[in-house]
Design a protein around this motif. Structure first.
Motif, short mmCIF file in Angstrom:
data_model
loop_
_atom_site.label_atom_id
_atom_site.label_comp_id
_atom_site.label_asym_id
_atom_site.label_seq_id
_atom_site.Cartn_x
_atom_site.Cartn_y
_atom_site.Cartn_z
N GLU A 42 2.50 -17.90 -22.40
CA GLU A 42 2.65 -17.41 -21.04
C GLU A 42 4.10 -17.49 -20.58
O GLU A 42 4.89 -18.30 -21.08
CB GLU A 42 1.77 -18.25 -20.10
CG GLU A 42 0.29 -18.10 -20.38
CD GLU A 42 -0.53 -19.16 -19.67
OE1 GLU A 42 -1.15 -18.83 -18.64
OE2 GLU A 42 -0.54 -20.30 -20.12
N SER A 92 -2.00 -26.72 -14.63
CA SER A 92 -2.14 -26.77 -16.08
C SER A 92 -3.57 -26.44 -16.53
O SER A 92 -3.76 -25.81 -17.58
CB SER A 92 -1.74 -28.16 -16.60
OG SER A 92 -1.90 -28.24 -17.99
N PRO A 94 -6.51 -24.28 -16.81
CA PRO A 94 -6.73 -22.85 -16.56
C PRO A 94 -7.95 -22.57 -15.69
O PRO A 94 -7.98 -21.58 -14.96
CB PRO A 94 -6.88 -22.26 -17.97
CG PRO A 94 -7.21 -23.42 -18.84
CD PRO A 94 -6.56 -24.61 -18.24
N GLU A 97 -6.82 -23.12 -12.10
CA GLU A 97 -5.95 -22.01 -11.69
C GLU A 97 -6.75 -20.74 -11.44
O GLU A 97 -6.48 -19.99 -10.51
CB GLU A 97 -4.87 -21.76 -12.74
CG GLU A 97 -3.85 -20.73 -12.32
CD GLU A 97 -2.74 -20.52 -13.34
OE1 GLU A 97 -1.87 -19.69 -13.08
OE2 GLU A 97 -2.78 -21.18 -14.39
N ALA A 98 -7.77 -20.48 -12.29
CA ALA A 98 -8.60 -19.29 -12.12
C ALA A 98 -9.41 -19.33 -10.83
O ALA A 98 -9.65 -18.29 -10.20
CB ALA A 98 -9.54 -19.15 -13.32
N ARG A 221 -3.09 -27.04 -22.44
CA ARG A 221 -3.54 -25.88 -21.67
C ARG A 221 -4.24 -24.86 -22.56
O ARG A 221 -5.29 -24.32 -22.20
CB ARG A 221 -2.35 -25.23 -20.94
CG ARG A 221 -2.73 -24.00 -20.13
CD ARG A 221 -1.57 -23.52 -19.29
NE ARG A 221 -1.80 -22.20 -18.74
CZ ARG A 221 -2.49 -21.95 -17.63
NH1 ARG A 221 -3.02 -22.95 -16.96
NH2 ARG A 221 -2.66 -20.73 -17.18
#
Length: 222
Positions: A42, A92, A94, A97-98, A221
């Motif tokens: 990323e 960190s 995912p 974050e999603a 991650r």
């Protein structure tokens, strides 16, 4: 002005060893950007490595010239790089974050705004003690957060890079403190031993530390 005596090796570089040792940060930053790009990681990891590269360039400018603008080129990228890394650590996971994409975007904008404000204020007022305190707090949070995440990770293959990460910062910190507070003794070592240039070693060790951090976090991650 640091413990290394000025313009001793060459009349063109104020602190020769403190300047040249930043090559470690520059090269490790470039290596991190190359590997992250090659492996298709990323963009956050490319940006993180770029901040290490920028810190190395800025620190070389500072120690090479000992000017106010050079100092800003060293210290402002340190705050920017720390803010970027704190954002990476905060998001960190995912899955988290999603579930919170808007929060991630707002946090990124907030980091950008706060670091820009710091850059202007620090250039104007040059508050070194405030800068050092801010970096100390940010570094403590970063190390503690990564350590907690590492302990929770089931991947034991990350133990060697994590241990190297911790060893580098735990070795670098006392060297920085000695260079700051024991300078007179370092210039008067027995047997004519020259100053060991601990601040230069700080650059090398912290370059390794900042390179290894996304190696550990990025693997978790993924």
């Amino acid at each position: 002005d640091w413990c290394e005596r000025n313009y001793v090796v060459t009349p063109y570089i104020a602190e020769f060893y403190n300047t040249c040792s930043n090559l470690a940060m520059v090269l490790l930053g470039l290596l991190g950007m190359y590997l992250a790009s090659r492996e298709g990681h990323e963009k956050r990891y490319i940006v993180t490595s770029f901040t290490l590269f920028a810190i190395g360039c800025g620190s070389a400018a500072f120690h090479g010239t000992l000017t106010h603008i050079g100092q800003q080129g060293d210290e402002t990228p340190m705050v920017v790089g720390s803010a970027v890394w704190l954002w990476c650590l905060a998001f960190s996971d995912p899955a988290f974050e999603a579930r919170n994409p808007a929060l991630a975007r707002r946090a990124a904008w907030a980091c950008g705004a706060l670091t820009a404000l710091f850059a202007v204020a620090h250039y104007t007022f040059a508050f070194v003690a405030v800068f050092q305190g801010l970096i100390a707090v940010m570094a403590t949070v970063m190390v503690a957060t990564l350590s907690v995440r590492w302990r929770r990770s089931p991947d034991r293959s990350l133990t060697p890079p994590y241990c190297a990460y911790m060893l580098s910062i735990l070795t670098a910190l006392p060297l920085w403190l000695l260079d700051q507070h024991a300078c007179a003794h370092l210039h008067a070592l027995r047997g004519g031993v020259p100053n060991p240039q601990f601040h230069a070693w700080w650059h090398i060790l912290m370059g390794a530390n900042c390179y290894l951090a996304p190696v550990v976090e990025g693997s978790m991650r993924l």
